[in-house]
Design a protein around this motif. Structure first.
Motif: not given
Length: 170
Positions: A21-29, A102-111
């Motif tokens: 979860a953290f690695s893919f979140g970091f990747y998205g960031l 897209v905003p990072l918030t949208v990417i987070g929700l899509l995850q």
């Protein structure tokens, strides 16, 4: 809080799940921060070059341990192995291209789409047992997502409503 509830119920710390979860979140960031400076193809090329030594070491390890099956297990197997790169690269290119727009918030929700599908398959298809702790954790995550979604909608509406100064109109 949801992770804490699930960890207490499970009795062990979920290192693998949280690392993923953290690695893919970091990747998205990182993709979001670098996105405007690097196009999707260049970004994927840089990622591939960065991971090339890791892949080479892993390929050597597998070759020495069990052997390489490319070309030795039939035509279909060879075609599937050769197409694995494209099957992997296309979604990464699409993600990189979309992450810039897209905003990072949208990417987070899509995850949350993949875990929802995995949850549905686990519970309703594979009949995985759902303990009380899992249901509580699940409910807490969805409550947090609902709060985040409502806050995002309110914030976007607030930014759309720009106050007009009546004195400027005169």
């Amino acid at each position: 809080v949801a992770v804490a509830v699930i960890v207490i119920g499970y009795g062990a710390f979920p290192w693998i799940a949280l690392t993923l979860a953290f690695s893919f979140g970091f990747y998205g960031l990182v993709k979001k921060q670098i996105g405007p400076a690097v196009d999707a193809v260049s970004g994927l090329t840089l990622e591939s070059l960065w991971l090339l030594p890791v892949a080479a070491i892993q390929l050597g390890f597998v070759a020495n341990l069990t052997g390489i099956t490319l070309g030795t297990a039939g035509t279909l197997h060879t075609v599937l192995l050769l197409s694995a790169g494209a099957v992997t690269a296309v979604p990464l290119l699409l993600f990189a291209s979309g992450a810039r727009r897209v905003p990072l918030t949208v990417i987070g929700l899509l995850q949350f789409i993949a875990p929802i599908i995995q949850f549905a398959i686990g519970v309703w298809v594979l009949h995985e047992p759902m303990t009380v702790e899992r249901w509580i954790g699940f409910a807490l995550v969805w409550a947090a997502l609902a709060i985040l979604s409502v806050d995002s909608v309110i914030a976007s509406r607030r930014h759309r409503r720009v106050p007009v100064d009546v004195a400027e109109l005169a």
